[in-house]
Write a protein that holds these residues in place. Structure first.
Motif, PDB file in Angstrom:
ATOM      1  N   TYR A 120       0.851  -1.182   0.000  1.00 19.06           N
ATOM      2  CA  TYR A 120       0.000   0.000   0.000  1.00 19.06           C
ATOM      3  C   TYR A 120       0.882   1.224   0.000  1.00 19.06           C
ATOM      4  O   TYR A 120       2.086   1.137   0.226  1.00 19.06           O
ATOM      5  N   ALA A 121       0.300   2.361  -0.265  1.00 20.40           N
ATOM      6  CA  ALA A 121       1.086   3.592  -0.313  1.00 20.40           C
ATOM      7  C   ALA A 121       0.597   4.553   0.775  1.00 20.40           C
ATOM      8  O   ALA A 121       1.231   4.705   1.800  1.00 20.40           O
ATOM      9  N   GLY A 122      -0.537   5.175   0.572  1.00 17.98           N
ATOM     10  CA  GLY A 122      -1.037   6.141   1.553  1.00 17.98           C
ATOM     11  C   GLY A 122      -1.781   5.493   2.691  1.00 17.98           C
ATOM     12  O   GLY A 122      -1.765   5.970   3.817  1.00 17.98           O
ATOM     13  N   GLY A 123      -2.446   4.396   2.379  1.00 20.40           N
ATOM     14  CA  GLY A 123      -3.176   3.676   3.426  1.00 20.40           C
ATOM     15  C   GLY A 123      -4.598   4.144   3.646  1.00 20.40           C
ATOM     16  O   GLY A 123      -5.329   3.550   4.437  1.00 20.40           O
ATOM     17  N   LEU A 157      -5.703   0.618   4.689  1.00 21.44           N
ATOM     18  CA  LEU A 157      -5.745   0.379   6.132  1.00 21.44           C
ATOM     19  C   LEU A 157      -7.182   0.362   6.647  1.00 21.44           C
ATOM     20  O   LEU A 157      -7.501  -0.333   7.605  1.00 21.44           O
ATOM     21  N   VAL A 158      -8.044   1.120   5.996  1.00 23.97           N
ATOM     22  CA  VAL A 158      -9.463   1.100   6.395  1.00 23.97           C
ATOM     23  C   VAL A 158     -10.058  -0.268   6.061  1.00 23.97           C
ATOM     24  O   VAL A 158     -10.809  -0.843   6.841  1.00 23.97           O
ATOM     25  N   ARG A 203      -8.954  -2.781   8.616  1.00 21.98           N
ATOM     26  CA  ARG A 203      -9.713  -2.611   9.864  1.00 21.98           C
ATOM     27  C   ARG A 203     -11.105  -3.213   9.738  1.00 21.98           C
ATOM     28  O   ARG A 203     -11.615  -3.834  10.659  1.00 21.98           O
ATOM     29  N   ASN A 204     -11.717  -3.017   8.584  1.00 22.42           N
ATOM     30  CA  ASN A 204     -13.072  -3.537   8.393  1.00 22.42           C
ATOM     31  C   ASN A 204     -13.081  -4.998   7.973  1.00 22.42           C
ATOM     32  O   ASN A 204     -14.106  -5.536   7.592  1.00 22.42           O
ATOM     33  N   ARG A 205     -11.912  -5.576   7.969  1.00 23.66           N
ATOM     34  CA  ARG A 205     -11.756  -6.986   7.630  1.00 23.66           C
ATOM     35  C   ARG A 205     -12.192  -7.311   6.219  1.00 23.66           C
ATOM     36  O   ARG A 205     -12.578  -8.425   5.939  1.00 23.66           O
ATOM     37  N   CYS A 224       4.724  -0.896   2.976  1.00 23.03           N
ATOM     38  CA  CYS A 224       4.316   0.477   2.702  1.00 23.03           C
ATOM     39  C   CYS A 224       5.284   1.099   1.712  1.00 23.03           C
ATOM     40  O   CYS A 224       6.495   1.048   1.905  1.00 23.03           O
TER      41      CYS A 224
END
Lengths: 155, 284, 766
Positions: B11-14, B18-19, B22-24, B33
């Motif tokens: 990933y780059a910015g996330g 990343l969301v 988190r939400n699986r 990264c």
């Protein structure tokens, strides 16, 4: 993993899990609870910190990303003697109600005003469009930032 | 890069990745990264080509004079994406690879005929953006490949750069429909060239030769745009979701074309408005 | 040099701002006691069912899991609720909404929590769910609370005045020359405070449970926890740091009973629970969605003659404040107008939807939308200008309001409308509208409103103020009511500054702690500054007397008359001799340095006949009033609405701090704009489809325009220096004003919210 970075002007070196969320690292490991969490998904801006002067969402950052960076949290914004003009203006212009959004809002705004010394009210609103506030309706925040911009210009 | 972690996800910015973690919606035991890969960052102009590193943050892209001067349609779209905080972290490559039907950088990049550079251990390959995205969240990216660069040819001949996005609020909102457009008008206001692309009204960005053909050679006016709207109705294939109904999306996708008439004076007696050169409609 | 005495009427900067802007103020989320455990809740995940078994054996085995608690671990009644005790701490037999808690896990860290929660297997037999009020009212509808005894109707009450009549087409409404009828629908709204529900709790060596929580009602929490867990109230201590927003959603226990339960099982270790945003959506309390049927009638001279309405409020799985919200809506159903014949019927209905509770506006926001739309609809039928129509019927002091109560207190609505009438924004509105640009349609709309202050008749709206002169000569106020952002802390300090003539640097106010502060009711109902302030004035005057008396003794003055309190000292005016407060305090005994005084808010002396069946909290005697004017612009291509101007004129009695007053108006209007334009919790079979900020849109800085906030200063004699509370009223205006403006702009009659672009575009094309 060993990481080193500058936190509010002090060099920090620590051994940390590289995927530890920066919000948790700041709040729990460093006790800097000024950085808040409102959503955990980057939507509300309450977790805003400055990384090399740029406002970022710490809830979407992992510890490894701190390596070599200059991090400033709300606790490190003022020089210890005098409040940052944005902080002072927030007090003077009634921009603080519950205050939970304030740290993130202030950091976003401080960085913006440094880049844009004579902003219009619309530009100010755009600069804080990623920082949600549920208490103020934003108007006094915009008033405060307009005033802070003038003071920062004079300094 | 993958080396000891062949199954690592990058990933780059996330801001999306990343969301999703988190939400699986994603499962990843190892993540990499890319935010510090300098080779994939930065904006350069080489004659009439603009090269944008995939890991360049959207804020950075927005600040670049080259972008603002030569491809303001992309700048306007980026300005309406997320918020300053999101833009400080999200990357243009990320927005492309997430391949959301509503990704805001996509319609401008489509009408700019963006060509993507993809690199891997095997080398570099090129692919047109419109061939790269297959569907929502689906791209032509193979295992252990990364998007490294986006190449855009400066659209010299188009004077009008247009972008509008419709959302439920004025920032931090997923597009319900969007339209990117490039227009070339002659001194009489006749459309000599037109490129249009819609976002969020189909599984991928939509373009239509039929609609573009219907506008070429016509005066830019409410009438010619009305005709174009009629030509375009069947190309849209939006969905019903919690943000909006398919019916609404279809209606506004057509309506967004009508907005193009703002680039000329609304009253009769055609004349390109003086500030129309590389111009965006205000307050949209 | 700037005046350092916070005085009444001045925009003295808030006392809490300084710590908040440097990140030093500790909210409940910021407490991380040592050796702590994290607690998390396993929730039903289905809207209605009978629990057969909850298998926690796998969860228990996970390393790092300290304990897993279920219903059988809950002592006492296992029932919580701010009024009706129908909500389990941990569900034992039934689940009634998707967020119902069925197990509580305690872990060494947050990561383990997620794993453990996922390993709990609940065997629940699904029951047919009830998701809308029509279905809930059917004869053979599944029952949410079988033992309740009235189907799914929590409450069904009537207000009748004059020739109200039982049915439409009878009596009052029949006599009208003009009538209008409409049906309105409003959605569930989320508080969306930035600080979600959270707290920390532990059991001290003496066995007392200490809870630090983000709460609006710490003293009430004591009672609620003790009832739920079978403990004595004095065995529970609740500490309330400044909450990061509340708006009603932190009134009534959220985490408190669960934390206390955890603390009973953690062998002295502190337990922390912090609801994620998604959990706050799923399990937190909401604004009641409502359906409102209105018939409004007037005579041809423009006087309102009759109102007949039916109000339905969906309270979800548990009662919470449902009945009280309904009665508030009923009481305000006729707006700030004289209507001699009224028949207001209210229903509060259980469903398997998420729990609706207190949210800023408290039932009035829903009803005011309907009433103010009806005013415009009827004005149009009568051919009367909408502002003139409202002025003609506006209440004045001495009138009976639509609930039949004589208004003996300040009633400033007429002046609010007059201020609008004379304002350039009203005068110049046609000119503005005529200049709409390409693809734009412009309209203006107004709304009147009133909002009660205080708990109402049948409930003691009281406060016990505690003011102290510390050993060091500083004034310390022990506030029993949290300041969740509304600024009551700062205003109370202003009251103290005014009474005692002390500078801000010589005074402090501490937030509630049930060991130190005294019960003063909840932070809600527009009551905090009024009720506590009245008590505080007494305490300050009492303290002043003691200080003056002691000073007289010290200075050997034979009379107290010539002595005055000045910053930091008492001065003998004739001689100029002074003695510092520090010296005086040093001579006082501890008990002498503290003054405890109480105050009880006045209640209505009259009670309409139909009010006898009402629960406590009806009727009210004190109201704030307001009138709003909005300029909107509709985009014809997208249906999207932009607010170009917003004017709010409010009767707040005497304004104690203009800056704090404006803060409240701005904030309430902004939330009302969210309610009007973008906010809607989408439900499908009891499940929230948009339980996050990515899909539930609260306004950002670009969505709210600059607002003009003016005031009409009446004098509310019963309030501190003439003030009355205005925390809620601002939220009642935007939806009706904006929908009236949309009608003005394009002719569309709006009867639901939110008015999204999609909805408006549909209307434009009809």
């Amino acid at each position: 993993m060993l990481i080193s970075f500058c936190l509010n002007g002090e060099l920090k070196k620590l051994n940390i899990s590289p995927d530890r969320r920066v919000t948790d690292l700041l709040r729990e490991d460093f006790g800097l609870t000024g950085t808040k969490e409102g959503c955990g998904t980057g939507e509300c801006g309450a977790c805003t910190i400055l990384a090399d002067g740029e406002p970022r969402l710490s809830c979407l950052m992992l510890a490894a990303q701190l390596e070599g960076k200059k991090i400033v949290t709300i606790e490190g914004l003022s020089d210890g003697q005098k409040l940052h003009p944005v902080q002072q203006a927030f007090i003077d212009y009634g921009a603080v109600q519950c205050g939970f959004c304030s740290p993130g809002m202030i950091l976003s705004a401080a960085a913006f005003l440094r880049q844009t010394p004579e902003p219009s009210r619309d530009q100010i609103r755009e600069s804080i469009s990623g920082n949600l506030c549920r208490c103020t309706g934003y108007q006094k925040i915009v008033d405060a930032l307009e005033a802070a911009a003038k003071i920062m210009q004079e300094e | 890069m993958w080396g000891s972690y062949p199954n690592a996800q990058v990933y780059a910015g996330g801001t999306d990745f990343l969301v999703q973690l988190r939400n699986r919606k994603r499962d990843a035991s190892v993540i990499i990264c890319m935010e510090r890969l300098e080779a994939f960052k930065g904006v350069q102009q080489q004659q009439n080509m603009i090269r944008i590193g995939a890991c360049t943050t959207l804020s950075h892209v927005l600040k670049e004079p080259v972008i603002r001067k030569h491809i303001p349609v992309l700048a306007t779209a980026i300005r309406r994406l997320g918020s300053p905080l999101i833009r400080n972290m999200a990357t243009i490559g990320g927005n492309i690879c997430t391949a959301s039907p509503a990704g805001d950088t996509l319609p401008p990049l489509y009408i700019l005929d963006a060509v993507l550079e993809i690199c891997s251990e095997q080398g570099i390959r090129h692919i047109a953006l419109k061939d790269f995205i297959h569907g929502p969240g689906q791209t032509a990216l193979m295992k252990n490949e990364i998007l490294s660069c986006i190449n855009v040819k400066i659209p010299q001949e188009y004077q009008i750069h247009h972008f509008e996005k419709v959302g439920k609020r004025k920032a931090m909102t997923c597009s319900v429909a969007s339209l990117a457009g490039l227009l070339k008008l002659d001194h009489k206001g006749v459309i000599k060239g037109v490129r249009l692309a819609w976002g969020a009204v189909g599984p991928r960005v939509l373009m239509s030769e039929k609609v573009e053909r219907s506008l070429k050679g016509m005066q830019l006016s409410a009438e010619s745009l009305e005709n174009a709207v009629q030509q375009g109705t069947e190309i849209f294939s939006p969905i019903d979701d919690i943000r909006a109904s398919a019916d609404y999306r279809r209606k506004i996708a057509g309506n967004l074309m009508r907005r193009l008439v703002r680039h000329v004076q609304p009253d009769a007696g055609y004349q390109i408005r003086p500030d129309t050169r590389i111009r965006q409609p205000e307050n949209i | 040099m700037k005046n350092q005495i916070p005085q009444i009427g001045s925009s003295f900067p808030r006392n809490d701002a300084a710590a908040k802007v440097i990140g030093a103020e500790k909210y409940a989320t910021d407490y991380y006691p040592g050796n702590l455990l994290w607690a998390g809740v396993k929730r039903a995940g289905m809207p209605h069912g009978r629990i057969k078994q909850i298998d926690i054996s796998d969860a228990r085995k996970i390393p790092g899991v300290y304990a897993v608690l279920t219903r059988k671990d809950v002592p006492g009644t296992n029932r919580q609720g701010p009024v009706h005790k129908d909500q389990p701490v941990l569900a034992g037999k039934k689940v009634r909404h998707c967020g119902d808690p069925i197990a509580l896990v305690l872990c060494e860290n947050r990561d383990t929590l997620e794993k453990a929660l996922s390993q709990i297997r609940a065997d629940i037999d699904p029951l047919p769910g009830v998701f809308d009020m029509d279905a809930a009212l059917q004869k053979n509808s599944p029952l949410i609370h079988e033992e309740h005894g009235n189907g799914n109707i929590l409450s069904n009450l009537v207000i009748e005045q004059g020739k109200g009549g039982k049915g439409k087409g009878e009596k009052g409404i029949d006599e009208c020359d003009f009538t209008a009828q409409e049906f309105f629908q409003v959605p569930m709204q989320e508080h969306a405070f930035l600080e979600t529900e959270n707290g920390v709790a532990w059991q001290d060596p003496g066995g007392r449970i200490v809870i630090v929580a983000s709460t609006q009602a710490p003293h009430e929490d004591q009672d609620e926890v003790s009832y739920a867990l079978g403990m004595k109230p004095d065995q529970i201590r609740v500490i309330s740091p400044y909450p990061g927003g509340g708006f009603g959603g932190k009134e009534g226990a959220t985490v408190q009973c669960l934390l206390a339960l955890a603390a009973l099982h953690s062998q002295g270790r502190p337990v922390k629970m912090w609801w994620s945003r998604e959990e706050s959506f799923a399990a937190g309390y909401k604004r009641h969605p409502a359906r409102l049927h209105y018939w409004l009638g007037a005579m041809k001279d423009g006087t309102l003659h009759a109102l007949h309405c039916r109000l339905y409020y969906d309270t979800g799985a548990y009662a919470h404040f449902g009945e009280e919200v309904m009665t508030a809506g009923m009481e305000h159903a006729g707006g700030p107008y004289r209507i001699p014949n009224t028949f207001v019927q209210g229903w509060c209905i259980y469903t398997n939807n998420p729990i609706s509770g207190a949210m800023r506006g408290f039932g009035v926001t829903q009803a005011n939308f309907a009433m103010e739309r009806m005013m415009d609809i009827l004005a149009s039928k009568l051919g009367i200008d909408p502002l003139k129509f409202r002025l003609k019927n506006a209440l004045t002091r001495g009138d009976k309001n639509p609930a039949g109560i004589t208004l003996t207190h300040s009633t400033g609505i007429r002046d609010c409308f007059e201020q609008i009438r004379h304002h350039p924004l009203w005068i110049n509105r046609e000119k503005w509208k005529s200049r709409a640009g390409l693809f734009k349609q412009r309209g203006t709309g107004i709304a009147g409103m009133l909002h009660s202050a205080g708990y109402g008749k049948g409930l003691p709206d009281g406060a016990i103020a505690k003011a102290e002169i510390t050993k060091h000569g500083c004034i310390r106020i022990y506030s029993g009511i949290p300041d969740m952002g509304q600024g009551n802390a700062a205003t109370l300090l202003q009251i103290a500054g005014e009474e005692l003539c002390q500078e801000a640097s010589g005074m402090e106010l501490i937030q509630p702690d049930t060991d130190k502060t005294l019960p003063s009711g909840s932070s809600s109902a527009c009551r905090t500054t009024y009720t506590y302030g009245n008590a505080l004035i007494k305490s300050c005057r009492d303290l002043k007397k003691r200080l003056i008396h002691r000073a007289a003794l010290i200075m050997l003055a034979d009379s107290e008359d010539g002595l005055a309190l000045v910053p930091g000292k008492v001065r003998h005016l004739l001689t100029g001799e002074e003695v510092s407060l520090k010296v005086i305090a040093g001579m006082m005994q501890a008990a002498e340095r503290i003054s405890v005084c109480n105050y009880l808010m006045p209640v209505a002396k009259d009670m309409p006949d139909t009010g006898k069946d009402f629960p406590p909290g009806f009727p009210h005697i004190l109201f704030s009033y307001a009138a709003h004017l909005v300029y909107v612009e509709i985009d014809e291509l997208t249906g999207c609405i932009e607010i170009k101007k917003y004017l709010a004129v409010t009767d707040a009695g005497r304004i104690l701090n203009p800056q704090i007053y404006e803060q409240q108006i701005h904030g309430a209007v902004a939330q009302g704009i969210g309610y009007a334009l973008t906010e809607e919790l989408l439900l499908e079979k009891g499940q929230i489809l948009n339980p996050n900020f990515a899909d539930y849109y609260i306004p950002c800085a670009l969505d709210i325009p600059d607002m003009d906030s003016l005031s009409v200063e009446t004098t509310e004699h019963s309030g501190p220096y003439g003030m009355k509370g205005i925390g809620q009223i601002g939220i009642d205006g935007p939806l009706p004003a904006m929908t009236n403006a949309v009608k003005d702009a394009c002719g569309a009659e709006i009867s639901q919210a939110p008015i999204t672009g999609q909805y408006i575009l549909n209307k434009l094309q009809q």
